[in-house]
Design a protein around this motif. Structure first.
Motif, short mmCIF file in Angstrom:
data_model
loop_
_atom_site.label_atom_id
_atom_site.label_comp_id
_atom_site.label_asym_id
_atom_site.label_seq_id
_atom_site.Cartn_x
_atom_site.Cartn_y
_atom_site.Cartn_z
N SER A 19 0.83 -1.21 0.00
CA SER A 19 0.00 0.00 0.00
C SER A 19 0.86 1.26 0.00
CB SER A 19 -0.94 0.00 1.21
OG SER A 19 -0.20 -0.05 2.43
N GLY A 20 1.93 1.28 0.80
CA GLY A 20 2.82 2.44 0.82
C GLY A 20 3.56 2.60 -0.48
N LEU A 21 3.94 1.48 -1.10
CA LEU A 21 4.66 1.53 -2.37
C LEU A 21 3.76 2.08 -3.47
CD1 LEU A 21 7.51 0.65 -3.33
CD2 LEU A 21 6.47 -1.49 -4.10
N THR A 22 2.51 1.62 -3.52
CA THR A 22 1.60 2.11 -4.55
C THR A 22 1.21 3.57 -4.31
OG1 THR A 22 -0.24 1.14 -3.28
CG2 THR A 22 0.64 -0.15 -5.11
N ALA A 23 1.18 4.00 -3.03
CA ALA A 23 0.86 5.40 -2.75
C ALA A 23 1.94 6.32 -3.31
CB ALA A 23 0.71 5.61 -1.24
N THR A 24 3.20 5.99 -3.07
CA THR A 24 4.30 6.79 -3.62
C THR A 24 4.29 6.74 -5.15
OG1 THR A 24 5.65 6.42 -1.64
CG2 THR A 24 6.80 7.12 -3.65
N GLY A 139 -5.75 9.49 -1.07
CA GLY A 139 -7.05 9.03 -0.62
C GLY A 139 -7.94 8.56 -1.76
N GLU A 140 -7.67 9.03 -2.96
CA GLU A 140 -8.45 8.63 -4.14
C GLU A 140 -7.95 7.31 -4.73
OE1 GLU A 140 -8.02 11.85 -6.79
OE2 GLU A 140 -9.20 13.27 -5.59
N LEU A 141 -6.84 6.81 -4.22
CA LEU A 141 -6.26 5.57 -4.75
C LEU A 141 -7.06 4.37 -4.26
CD1 LEU A 141 -3.93 4.11 -6.23
CD2 LEU A 141 -2.66 4.17 -4.07
N ALA A 142 -7.57 3.59 -5.19
CA ALA A 142 -8.35 2.40 -4.83
C ALA A 142 -7.43 1.33 -4.27
CB ALA A 142 -9.08 1.87 -6.05
N PRO A 143 -7.76 0.78 -3.10
CA PRO A 143 -6.90 -0.26 -2.51
C PRO A 143 -6.89 -1.52 -3.38
CG PRO A 143 -8.98 -0.08 -1.32
CD PRO A 143 -8.94 1.08 -2.28
N SER A 144 -5.79 -2.22 -3.33
CA SER A 144 -5.65 -3.43 -4.14
C SER A 144 -4.75 -4.42 -3.42
CB SER A 144 -5.05 -3.10 -5.52
OG SER A 144 -3.74 -2.57 -5.38
N GLU A 145 -4.82 -5.67 -3.85
CA GLU A 145 -3.97 -6.72 -3.29
C GLU A 145 -2.68 -6.82 -4.09
OE1 GLU A 145 -4.39 -8.60 -0.64
OE2 GLU A 145 -6.32 -7.67 -0.12
N VAL A 146 -1.59 -7.11 -3.41
CA VAL A 146 -0.32 -7.26 -4.10
C VAL A 146 -0.37 -8.50 -5.01
CG1 VAL A 146 0.60 -8.49 -2.10
CG2 VAL A 146 2.16 -7.57 -3.82
N PRO A 147 -0.03 -8.37 -6.28
CA PRO A 147 -0.05 -9.53 -7.20
C PRO A 147 1.16 -10.43 -6.96
CG PRO A 147 0.72 -7.58 -8.36
CD PRO A 147 0.35 -7.12 -6.97
#
Length: 360
Positions: A19-24, A139-147
């Motif tokens: 989640s932190g990686l995708t946020a950056t 906050g607009e980033l849709a959460p996702s599961e790590v592939p």
């Protein structure tokens, strides 16, 4: 950021930090196409998975962030707006110090501060408002599961490919040694005979350097490579001030020179006893086979610096200063006289310098 889990397990790290990686990545790629952030984060984890065993367990986050940011900048060819945005994201959103940002980007602390100042000016000059904008965007980033399954599979492929390439390179490097030894035995131990038959072709010594790694090329002169291009520093007087650490950007335009057609630049640095010749070559499909420098009636083979992972361009430099008696002939060369010639790996001429050069 969450602490690195005990055991140095890649799967656990990937799940904890996704989640932190995708946020950056989301903040770095806001102006890109949809899905760019998740793709950037996925590619980063694939690269890290391929070399996970070699990543220090007490410094994982630094290596992952460096892979993320540099992968993003490499895709955009290191353009300045992208670098400024990366500096602001690391500084404002992640709260990293300028020294650490410089290490992540492979540039100087002064360059980081310059990018931060100009980027903040372009963003309105209000750090608090910029931080709020970043928080709103994340906050607009849709959460996702790590592939994870895909990352592991691609990581294994990448690791096997790297091992195969390393083995092939070692074989290529060792084969000439075997041929040379065989030639010496058959020729009665005469190295001159091998050279006369053309078995020993002059090649430029190539040194692969990390971004920002300083290399001394002559008395008081240091050079280094970053994603932005080639940089020089030395005792010369530049723009009315003495420059001992100030980088001199020697690249055409805003893009990395490796993205242009093949070419080579020429510089003259005044040093004790003569001039030090150096410059950039760019636009090659790989490392050069040889860079030849002619001064007066003599031709010498230059040394080459290549940025790790990006061999199509780099810095060449003469191993010794051109004496004053020969420098006059170099500086007064006719327009059709070529001082520097770059040959590709097959021995063909890839680029030649023109009369124009920068005298420092």
């Amino acid at each position: 950021m969450p602490p690195t889990p005990a055991g140095h397990d890649f799967a656990t790290y990937a799940r904890t930090h996704w989640s932190g990686l995708t946020a950056t990545a989301w903040l770095l790629t806001l102006t890109d196409e949809p899905g760019a952030a998740h793709e950037l984060a996925r590619r980063t984890l694939v690269r890290m998975c391929a070399r996970w065993r070699r990543v220090p367990c007490d410094d994982v986050d630094f290596h992952v962030r460096r892979c993320l940011v540099r992968g993003h900048l490499r895709r955009l060819r290191g353009r300045r707006p992208a670098r400024r945005r990366a500096v602001l994201v690391l500084r404002v959103w992640e709260g990293r110090a300028d020294v650490e940002i410089a290490q992540l980007l492979g540039c100087s602390v002064g360059a980081v501060r310059s990018h931060a100042r100009r980027g903040l000016q372009a963003a309105g000059g209000d750090i608090g408002r910029l931080r709020e904008e970043y928080a709103r965007a994340v906050g607009e980033l849709a959460p996702s599961e790590v592939p994870l399954a895909d990352v592991r599979a691609r990581g294994r492929i990448r690791r096997r490919r790297r091992v195969a390439v390393t083995g092939a390179v070692c074989a290529v490097l060792l084969t000439p040694v075997v041929f040379l030894a065989d030639g010496l035995v058959r020729g009665g131990g005469s190295a001159k005979g091998a050279a006369a038959d053309g078995a020993l072709a002059a090649t430029s010594p190539v040194r692969v350097v990390a971004p920002g790694e300083r290399v001394t090329t002559g008395p008081g002169v240091r050079v280094w490579l970053t994603a932005d291009g080639g940089h020089w520093s030395g005792p010369s007087v530049l723009d009315g001030r003495t420059s001992s650490d100030e980088p001199i950007d020697d690249r055409p335009g805003d893009d990395k020179p490796g993205d242009d057609k093949p070419g080579v630049t020429l510089r003259f640095d005044s040093v004790k006893g003569g001039f030090l010749l150096s410059g950039l070559y760019y636009g090659l499909s790989g490392e050069p086979g040889r860079v030849s420098v002619r001064s007066g009636d003599r031709a010498t083979t230059a040394k080459v610096l290549v940025l790790a992972g990006d061999p199509g361009w780099g810095i060449w430099y003469a191993s010794a200063p051109v004496p004053l008696k020969d420098a006059k002939a170099v500086l007064s060369a006719e327009p059709d006289e070529r001082i520097v010639t770059v040959y590709d790996a097959s021995g063909k001429v890839a680029a030649r310098s023109t009369r124009e050069g920068r005298r420092i």
